[in-house]
Design an enzyme around this catalytic site. Structure first.
Site, PDB file in Angstrom:
ATOM      1  N   GLU A 189       5.252  -4.331 -12.005  1.00 66.21           N
ATOM      2  CA  GLU A 189       6.705  -4.251 -12.219  1.00 66.21           C
ATOM      3  C   GLU A 189       7.132  -5.251 -13.300  1.00 66.21           C
ATOM      4  O   GLU A 189       7.936  -4.927 -14.181  1.00 66.21           O
ATOM      5  CB  GLU A 189       7.446  -4.519 -10.909  1.00 66.21           C
ATOM      6  CG  GLU A 189       7.294  -3.366  -9.912  1.00 66.21           C
ATOM      7  CD  GLU A 189       7.507  -3.780  -8.473  1.00 66.21           C
ATOM      8  OE1 GLU A 189       8.064  -4.861  -8.216  1.00 66.21           O
ATOM      9  OE2 GLU A 189       7.095  -3.015  -7.576  1.00 66.21           O
ATOM     10  N   GLN A 246      13.207  -4.973  -5.517  1.00 70.82           N
ATOM     11  CA  GLN A 246      12.587  -5.852  -6.520  1.00 70.82           C
ATOM     12  C   GLN A 246      12.522  -5.207  -7.901  1.00 70.82           C
ATOM     13  O   GLN A 246      12.680  -5.878  -8.919  1.00 70.82           O
ATOM     14  CB  GLN A 246      11.183  -6.255  -6.056  1.00 70.82           C
ATOM     15  CG  GLN A 246      10.473  -7.142  -7.050  1.00 70.82           C
ATOM     16  CD  GLN A 246       9.216  -7.747  -6.488  1.00 70.82           C
ATOM     17  OE1 GLN A 246       9.259  -8.477  -5.512  1.00 70.82           O
ATOM     18  NE2 GLN A 246       8.090  -7.451  -7.100  1.00 70.82           N
ATOM     19  N   THR A 265      -4.572   0.801  -4.670  1.00 66.82           N
ATOM     20  CA  THR A 265      -3.256   0.158  -4.660  1.00 66.82           C
ATOM     21  C   THR A 265      -3.240  -1.209  -5.355  1.00 66.82           C
ATOM     22  O   THR A 265      -2.201  -1.854  -5.413  1.00 66.82           O
ATOM     23  CB  THR A 265      -2.751   0.019  -3.217  1.00 66.82           C
ATOM     24  OG1 THR A 265      -3.776  -0.583  -2.441  1.00 66.82           O
ATOM     25  CG2 THR A 265      -2.407   1.367  -2.630  1.00 66.82           C
ATOM     26  N   ASP A 300      -5.719   6.269   0.822  1.00 69.75           N
ATOM     27  CA  ASP A 300      -5.672   4.847   0.483  1.00 69.75           C
ATOM     28  C   ASP A 300      -7.099   4.288   0.552  1.00 69.75           C
ATOM     29  O   ASP A 300      -7.923   4.745   1.350  1.00 69.75           O
ATOM     30  CB  ASP A 300      -4.794   4.110   1.499  1.00 69.75           C
ATOM     31  CG  ASP A 300      -4.589   2.661   1.116  1.00 69.75           C
ATOM     32  OD1 ASP A 300      -3.595   2.387   0.436  1.00 69.75           O
ATOM     33  OD2 ASP A 300      -5.433   1.803   1.464  1.00 69.75           O
ATOM     34  N   GLY A 316      -6.094 -13.141  -0.725  1.00 69.69           N
ATOM     35  CA  GLY A 316      -6.577 -11.795  -1.061  1.00 69.69           C
ATOM     36  C   GLY A 316      -7.019 -11.671  -2.514  1.00 69.69           C
ATOM     37  O   GLY A 316      -7.741 -12.528  -3.039  1.00 69.69           O
ATOM     38  N   ASP A 317      -6.549 -10.621  -3.171  1.00 67.88           N
ATOM     39  CA  ASP A 317      -6.983 -10.339  -4.541  1.00 67.88           C
ATOM     40  C   ASP A 317      -6.115 -11.033  -5.590  1.00 67.88           C
ATOM     41  O   ASP A 317      -6.261 -10.787  -6.789  1.00 67.88           O
ATOM     42  CB  ASP A 317      -6.988  -8.819  -4.787  1.00 67.88           C
ATOM     43  CG  ASP A 317      -5.625  -8.164  -4.503  1.00 67.88           C
ATOM     44  OD1 ASP A 317      -4.662  -8.886  -4.182  1.00 67.88           O
ATOM     45  OD2 ASP A 317      -5.538  -6.929  -4.592  1.00 67.88           O
ATOM     46  N   HIS A 344       0.835  -1.204   0.000  1.00 67.64           N
ATOM     47  CA  HIS A 344       0.000   0.000   0.000  1.00 67.64           C
ATOM     48  C   HIS A 344       0.867   1.250   0.000  1.00 67.64           C
ATOM     49  O   HIS A 344       0.538   2.244  -0.643  1.00 67.64           O
ATOM     50  CB  HIS A 344      -0.936  -0.009   1.218  1.00 67.64           C
ATOM     51  CG  HIS A 344      -2.069  -0.966   1.050  1.00 67.64           C
ATOM     52  ND1 HIS A 344      -3.333  -0.566   0.717  1.00 67.64           N
ATOM     53  CD2 HIS A 344      -2.099  -2.313   1.118  1.00 67.64           C
ATOM     54  CE1 HIS A 344      -4.107  -1.639   0.593  1.00 67.64           C
ATOM     55  NE2 HIS A 344      -3.379  -2.707   0.833  1.00 67.64           N
TER      56      HIS A 344
END
Ligand code: BUP
Length: 464
Positions: free
Chosen positions: A364, A341, A139, A115, A379-380, A18
């Site tokens: 990314e 990353q 996010t 957020d 989660g998503d 987030h």
């Protein structure tokens, strides 16, 4: 920055997934003639967050920091609730304090950017109390945004008992119940309640910023903008892929994974990381190790054994098992440290990303054209995996389950299967070509005249 410039007050939430989109967005606009303040809730949940905030303020001394002291929050009523959900609740319950805090900001705030986890609390404070426009920086991706916005409508209609069935998000895609966040199956859970109220309130925002680009999520963006998902939905600004902040850490050190990548042949390394909030059970970690070993590929593997990095005291060699580090020496690098990353994915040595399909990771990978092997965990992630699949730049192992830390489940994906799949996807030319195409689209989107470039400028123009 200075007098007359719009003053944006950002209200980020907890969790690196987030926080990073916030600092990235702030970095993108820092030199575009806006004044910026960032509400900083202290103490942060993880060391990574604390360092990241410090890096942002060091890189941009003109950005103001508004310290936000949270009210005491008794979490004892929420046994077995994930630490990040508790933190969001704690932020939400203190959100009314933001009114006076932001009212005292100088120069006067022009708009608030919150957020999504805090949307149902911050939007009313902004609009009713401060009489300010309020935008949401979402996010995750536009497909998940469509799901979030549609979910309350879905509940009001077909499913009064709040059991999640298949959710057909208008104009986007039908999401089988198994793709929807598992936590939503508990109607009384803290996350479910937050998700529903935020989903309803987000429709009252003045605008929604999303770290995505038109070519990555064409269906969802078209449906949201056309009012198909929720009629009269606020304007959606696809401004991604957002680039990292100058505060990225460690990548310049001689012993960093980036230095090691520099010694590896082009496209030869599998990068393995499952984000900040996903810790696999030890048994599964060992099978991932076995898979990497069996694949014959070079690899860079970020191992996490706990959800919060503060609690992660396990020794790496105990986690990966006896002799593993010795056996893979030279061809595999394993770390429990935070890696940069984005710098990894940008590196020409990386040829594949075995990932949990968190939105940050997917954007990314898309930005740098790295093919993905998606292993959604919670989660998503499964909804996001549909974006990878439809974009063609990766493979989603739909039958791979995820054994979580402390879970009783016995299903573990075997090292043999992981190793075979890694080899197969590493050699898949069609996926590589789609990933390269996605990278081109991402580059075009943020270049002058591109879709994200135009969206960003439209958003800034709206601020006056
Ligand atoms: Br771990 C790790 N370095 O070592 P996602 C992560 N990241 O830069 P999330 C690092 O954190 P969930 C590390 O680049 C990405 O931007 C990574 O975001 C960065 O997953 C971000 O991929 C991780 O959205 O988990 O939020 O950690 O999706 O489960 O909330």
């Amino acid at each position: 920055q200075g007098s007359g410039a719009p003053h944006l007050v950002f209200v980020p939430s907890a969790g690196m997934g987030h926080l990073l989109p916030f600092t990235r967005f702030i970095t993108a606009i820092a030199d575009m003639g806006v004044d910026i303040s960032v509400v900083t809730a202290l103490p942060t949940v993880s060391e990574a967050e604390a360092e990241h905030f410090a890096g942002l303020f060091a890189a941009f001394p003109a950005i103001r920091r508004i310290d936000f002291n949270l009210l005491p929050f008794d979490a004892s009523a929420f046994a077995d609730t994930e630490p990040f959900f508790l933190r969001w609740e704690s932020l939400r319950r203190s959100a009314h304090l933001l009114g006076p805090l932001i009212a005292g900001a100088a120069p006067r705030a022009s708009a608030i950017i919150t957020d999504v986890t805090l949307a149902s609390e911050v939007i009313p404070v902004a609009k009713n109390e401060l009489k300010l426009p309020c935008h949401v920086l979402f996010t995750s991706g536009a497909t998940v945004l469509a799901f979030l916005a549609y979910f309350p409508v879905y509940l009001d209609g077909a499913n009064a008992d709040h059991l999640v069935g298949d959710v057909d998000v208008p104009g986007v895609r039908r999401l089988p119940s198994d793709y929807c966040p598992r936590v939503l199956r508990n109607p009384d859970g803290l996350f479910t309640k937050q998700f529903i109220v935020n989903g309803r309130e987000i429709a009252k925002a003045d605008g929604i910023l999303v770290n995505t680009f038109d070519a990555l999520e064409p269906e969802a963006l078209t449906a949201l903008r056309g009012g198909k998902v929720v009629p009269g939905f606020p304007p959606v600004f696809a401004v991604g892929p957002l680039k990292s902040t100058p505060s990225a850490r460690r990548s310049d050190k001689a012993d960093s994974p980036i230095a090691w990548l520099g010694e590896q042949p082009a496209r030869s390394v599998v990068y393995v990381a499952f984000g900040n909030c996903n810790a696999a059970a030890l048994k599964q970690i060992r099978e991932i190790g076995a898979g990497l070993e069996a694949s014959g590929c070079r690899f860079l593997w970020v191992v996490k054994t706990t959800i919060l990095d503060r609690e992660d005291t396990a020794e790496l060699r105990d986690v990966v098992g006896d002799g593993f580090l010795g056996r893979v020496q030279g061809r595999g690098l394993v770390t429990k440290e935070w890696v940069d990353q984005e710098a990894v994915l940008k590196h020409p040595a990386v040829g594949l990303f075995l990932s949990h399909a968190g939105w940050g990771s997917v954007t990314e990978a898309a930005a740098y054209g790295v093919p993905m092997l998606a292993w959604p965990t919670l989660g998503d992630h499964k909804i996001i995996a549909t974006v990878i699949r439809s974009g063609g730049f990766g493979v989603w192992m739909e039958h791979w389950s995820w054994q979580e830390e402390d879970s009783e489940e016995s299903s573990v994906v075997s090292g043999v299967e992981i190793g075979e799949k890694l080899k197969e996807v590493m050699g898949d030319e069609a996926i590589s070509a789609s990933a390269a195409k996605m990278r081109e689209e991402a580059t075009k989107a943020v270049a002058p005249g591109g879709s994200s470039y135009r969206s960003m400028h439209e958003f800034l123009a709206m601020l006056g």
